[in-house]
Design an enzyme around this catalytic site. Structure first.
Site, PDB file in Angstrom:
ATOM      1  N   MET A 281       0.815  -1.231   0.000  1.00 51.91           N
ATOM      2  CA  MET A 281       0.000   0.000   0.000  1.00 51.91           C
ATOM      3  C   MET A 281       0.836   1.263   0.000  1.00 51.91           C
ATOM      4  O   MET A 281       0.469   2.253   0.615  1.00 51.91           O
ATOM      5  CB  MET A 281      -0.948   0.057   1.204  1.00 51.91           C
ATOM      6  CG  MET A 281      -2.059  -0.946   1.160  1.00 51.91           C
ATOM      7  SD  MET A 281      -3.259  -0.690   2.468  1.00 51.91           S
ATOM      8  CE  MET A 281      -4.399   0.412   1.665  1.00 51.91           C
ATOM      9  N   CYS A 282       1.979   1.237  -0.646  1.00 52.47           N
ATOM     10  CA  CYS A 282       2.817   2.444  -0.711  1.00 52.47           C
ATOM     11  C   CYS A 282       3.105   2.849  -2.151  1.00 52.47           C
ATOM     12  O   CYS A 282       4.123   3.478  -2.437  1.00 52.47           O
ATOM     13  CB  CYS A 282       4.118   2.232   0.054  1.00 52.47           C
ATOM     14  SG  CYS A 282       3.859   2.087   1.828  1.00 52.47           S
ATOM     15  N   ASN A 395      -8.249  -2.303   2.225  1.00 51.08           N
ATOM     16  CA  ASN A 395      -7.397  -3.310   1.584  1.00 51.08           C
ATOM     17  C   ASN A 395      -8.177  -4.121   0.545  1.00 51.08           C
ATOM     18  O   ASN A 395      -7.776  -5.219   0.173  1.00 51.08           O
ATOM     19  CB  ASN A 395      -6.800  -4.234   2.663  1.00 51.08           C
ATOM     20  CG  ASN A 395      -5.625  -5.047   2.138  1.00 51.08           C
ATOM     21  OD1 ASN A 395      -4.909  -4.610   1.222  1.00 51.08           O
ATOM     22  ND2 ASN A 395      -5.405  -6.223   2.711  1.00 51.08           N
ATOM     23  N   ARG A 397      -9.361  -5.413  -3.017  1.00 52.49           N
ATOM     24  CA  ARG A 397      -8.415  -5.665  -4.113  1.00 52.49           C
ATOM     25  C   ARG A 397      -9.106  -6.129  -5.381  1.00 52.49           C
ATOM     26  O   ARG A 397     -10.296  -6.475  -5.371  1.00 52.49           O
ATOM     27  CB  ARG A 397      -7.407  -6.717  -3.655  1.00 52.49           C
ATOM     28  CG  ARG A 397      -6.586  -6.204  -2.464  1.00 52.49           C
ATOM     29  CD  ARG A 397      -5.298  -6.924  -2.293  1.00 52.49           C
ATOM     30  NE  ARG A 397      -4.493  -6.269  -1.267  1.00 52.49           N
ATOM     31  CZ  ARG A 397      -3.239  -5.870  -1.422  1.00 52.49           C
ATOM     32  NH1 ARG A 397      -2.646  -6.030  -2.584  1.00 52.49           N
ATOM     33  NH2 ARG A 397      -2.576  -5.314  -0.432  1.00 52.49           N
ATOM     34  N   ARG A 428       6.538   4.972   2.984  1.00 54.64           N
ATOM     35  CA  ARG A 428       5.533   5.973   3.341  1.00 54.64           C
ATOM     36  C   ARG A 428       6.153   6.851   4.416  1.00 54.64           C
ATOM     37  O   ARG A 428       6.201   6.487   5.582  1.00 54.64           O
ATOM     38  CB  ARG A 428       4.289   5.238   3.853  1.00 54.64           C
ATOM     39  CG  ARG A 428       3.055   6.077   4.032  1.00 54.64           C
ATOM     40  CD  ARG A 428       1.860   5.188   4.376  1.00 54.64           C
ATOM     41  NE  ARG A 428       1.334   4.528   3.193  1.00 54.64           N
ATOM     42  CZ  ARG A 428       0.346   5.020   2.447  1.00 54.64           C
ATOM     43  NH1 ARG A 428      -0.241   6.156   2.777  1.00 54.64           N
ATOM     44  NH2 ARG A 428      -0.073   4.376   1.388  1.00 54.64           N
TER      45      ARG A 428
HETATM   46  C1  SPV Z   1       0.992  -7.124   0.056  1.00 52.68           C
HETATM   47  O1  SPV Z   1       0.311  -6.961   1.096  1.00 52.68           O
HETATM   48  O2  SPV Z   1       2.190  -6.850  -0.007  1.00 52.68           O
HETATM   49  C2  SPV Z   1       0.358  -7.649  -1.150  1.00 52.68           C
HETATM   50  C3  SPV Z   1      -0.919  -8.303  -1.027  1.00 52.68           C
HETATM   51  O3  SPV Z   1       0.931  -7.604  -2.199  1.00 52.68           O
HETATM   52  S1  SPV Z   1      -0.787  -9.759  -0.158  1.00 52.68           S
HETATM   53  O4  SPV Z   1      -1.187 -10.811  -1.012  1.00 52.68           O
HETATM   54  O5  SPV Z   1      -1.653  -9.605   0.995  1.00 52.68           O
HETATM   55  O6  SPV Z   1       0.590  -9.943   0.259  1.00 52.68           O
END
Ligand code: SPV
Ligand code: MN
Length: 634
Positions: A281-282, A395, A397, A428
């Site tokens: 998420m960055c 979150n 997706r 971040r």
């Molecule tokens: C992350 O959280 O870094 C992702 C999604 O890419 S996950 O599949 O939850 O890892």
């Protein structure tokens, strides 16, 4: 569980699989595989078993089953489906994710481990009979392009058609590769994943979250995942395989990284490939999706040494991307894909009565009501703590295959991978690092840009958001070797190579004293174009105590030409002012992390930090706490 004999394996498979599926499994001529499958068919005890041979009928069967089983629902646009996870199962569960290690193995305080015997026992207790009344899907995949030095064969066992559906969008098919390797006696090792969503409630979401476990049996290449559906916990080939691949890479002299791979166009049709590590998420996916550039991958890269250069391949072939904030203006390519027919799974978004989907910051007005991860949803709906429930989870997706995007690199599956010109680290960070900066050299980059990467926690993992954490190479959550060793592997990686990539940092999240963002979303395009020019030595830079930063005139041209934006000197000065107190404070936080959380920190890390500190102190003595770039322009 005891090892089972060959005759028992044959008997089990024959009695548990129907003829067609038995035949499909037997086509992969591998006793190791058969034994593994027989063991878990006995143990998890599904009613039926389905073997995916990657044929169109098999894939269609899985799509259909996902809907029939209620794990996914149909949407108005052809090929689109949605899925919900339990409201307590919306991110990676760090607390219950453990690397299982034998007695005597210590990965250090920063990595959560558990004794292998105890962990295996618990996992098997939970898995015992867990698939009773259910169907088990067996599916084969390749991590990395097929038929290449990057390839890792994998087999997934799961009772969730949603998990398999995600995987065939995200990974390259592997049935033929397994057959080929088994026939030529080259299938001694493969990664194995055993997943069960466990009991589900009437909404078909995993309900026994207290028995959610993600256990990585590191030295046996097996991962167990139970009582969860959220992709980051359940999709074996994603972050679960990553832990296995990091260890594998460490013994074979290559690297598994939490990195995008992206081609940036330079002058005269030149294309330069970058890798970029960012915590979840960055901005990793939105960077990989930069308009006009060429995407190879957005999450996991394998890096290998070529003759004289570093080469990277995407471990995946699809995207499990964050949907919050995706809008028509900033994300034209994704927007188009998300609004066109084609295979897409939306998870934890808002679903409307007319089969549309909505998410936070979509840039259009929110529907009044719909269905989301909390059940029936309406504006103003509160959770048990009295807080507003948003229409979609932060979150939430989408899953799609890269080849359904207009900007997918035509050489996506090239077995040779891509020559890498630059490696980028971004976190971040609201107050310390400038928007883009080049490291002085490889070791400085690995340490100050990679090992020192610091970022605020996000909704991608369960737990509190906004906590500043050191996250080496944005990879800490997935490390399966001690942190110090991992950093040393990075330092040593380019030894003897003629063309080591340049290393850069980026920061999209810088704010001013009033807390206002200093950059717009698409400014990152200019940072990447500047890095592209630096890789080819086409522009000069200003030396600062922390690295090389751009000269105003070069950025002004790039902003004008590629974003049609007037970039003022005032903006530049604010963004690229070297913030000495913040940089010094960060060094202390990093030092503390490496002194207390890592037991095998290479001495060079502290030396490089000391030198950086000295440069900062000297500059402070000469120019004060906040140094605008023109002061340093020689
Ligand atoms: C992350 O959280 O870094 C992702 C999604 O890419 S996950 O599949 O939850 O890892
Ligand atoms: Mn990721």
């Amino acid at each position: 569980m005891e090892e089972i004999m060959d005759e028992v394996v044959a008997f089990t498979l024959k009695s548990r699989l129907d003829e067609a599926n038995y035949k499909k499994l037997l086509k992969v001529n591998s006793p190791t595989l058969h034994k593994f499958v027989a063991k878990y068919v006995e143990h998890c005890n599904p009613d039926t078993v389905f073997v995916n041979d990657d044929s169109e009928e098999s894939v269609e069967y899985i799509r259909k089953t996902a809907i029939e089983a209620g794990e996914e629902g149909g949407l108005a646009i052809d090929g689109h489906t949605y899925h919900f996870d339990n409201s307590g199962d919306q991110g990676r569960d760090k607390k219950n994710t453990r690397i299982l290690v034998p007695k005597g193995v210590d990965l250090g305080p920063a990595i959560d481990t558990r004794d292998r015997d105890a962990g295996c026992e618990e996992a098997h207790q939970i898995l015992n009979n867990i698939m009773k009344g259910r169907k088990l899907f067996i599916s084969f995949f390749c991590l990395g392009p097929a038929n290449s030095p990057f390839t890792i064969p994998c087999v997934q066992l799961t009772d969730s058609s949603y998990v398999i559906h995600n995987e065939f969008l995200l990974y390259r098919p592997g049935y033929q590769e397994f057959i080929r390797r088994a026939d030529s006696n080259a299938l001694s090792k493969f990664f194995r994943f055993v997943h069960s969503q466990g009991e589900v409630d009437e909404r078909k979401v995993s309900k026994n979250l207290d028995k959610r476990r993600i256990y990585i049996d590191l030295y046996h290449d097996i991962v167990y995942s139970t009582n969860t559906q959220y992709g980051g916990n359940s999709i074996g080939l994603k972050k679960l395989a990553m832990r296995l691949a990091i260890l594998k890479a460490s013994t074979e002299d290559w690297l598994t990284e939490h990195m995008l791979v992206l081609g940036i166009r330079g002058p005269r049709e030149r294309m330069t490939y970058f890798t970029g590590a960012y915590p979840s998420m960055c901005g990793k996916t939105s960077t990989a999706m930069l308009e006009g550039e060429s995407i190879v991958g957005d999450d996991i890269a394998y890096l290998r040494r070529g003759e004289s250069e570093v080469r990277a391949a995407n471990a995946e072939r699809g995207m499990f991307g964050i949907i919050q904030g995706v809008n028509a203006k900033d994300d034209p390519l994704l927007w188009k894909a998300l609004n066109s027919s084609g295979e897409i799974i939306f998870s934890n978004v808002l679903v409307t009565a007319s089969g549309g989907v909505h998410w936070i910051d979509k840039g259009v007005e929110s529907p009044q009501k719909g269905l989301n991860y909390s059940g029936e949803w309406y504006i103003g709906k509160k959770d048990t703590a009295g807080k507003d429930i948003p229409p979609s989870h932060p979150n939430a997706r989408f899953t799609l295959s890269l080849n359904s995007l207009g900007n997918a690199d035509p050489r996506l599956d090239d077995p040779e991978g891509f020559e890498i010109g630059g490696m980028v680290y971004g976190g971040r960070d609201s107050d310390t690092c400038v928007p883009v900066e080049e490291a002085f050299d490889w070791v400085h980059g690995v340490i100050v840009k990679g090992a020192c990467l610091e970022s605020e926690t996000t909704a991608a993992t369960l737990g509190k958001e906004g906590i500043r954490e050191i996250n080496p190479m944005a990879n800490l959550d997935f490390l399966s070797v001690p942190v110090g060793r991992y950093i040393q592997m990075n330092i040593d990686f380019v030894t003897g190579l003629k063309k080591a990539p340049l290393i850069f940092s980026v920061n999209y999240f810088l704010k001013d004293e009033e807390g206002r963002w200093l950059n717009e979303r698409n400014d990152k395009k200019v940072w990447y174009q500047w890095m592209e020019l630096r890789v080819h030595d086409d522009v000069n830079a200003i030396e600062t105590p922390t690295g090389f930063i751009p000269i105003y005139d070069d950025l002004e041209i790039l902003f004008r030409e590629s974003l049609h934006k007037d970039y003022s000197k005032a903006e530049y000065n604010k963004q690229f002012t070297i913030r000495i107190p913040e940089n010094l404070a960060k060094i202390e936080r990093v030092k503390k992390f490496y002194e207390t959380q890592v037991t095998d920190t290479p001495a060079i890390l502290f030396e490089v930090l000391e030198t950086q500190k000295k440069r900062l102190m000297d500059a402070k003595g000469k120019f004060g706490d906040y140094i605008p770039p023109f002061v340093l322009l020689k």
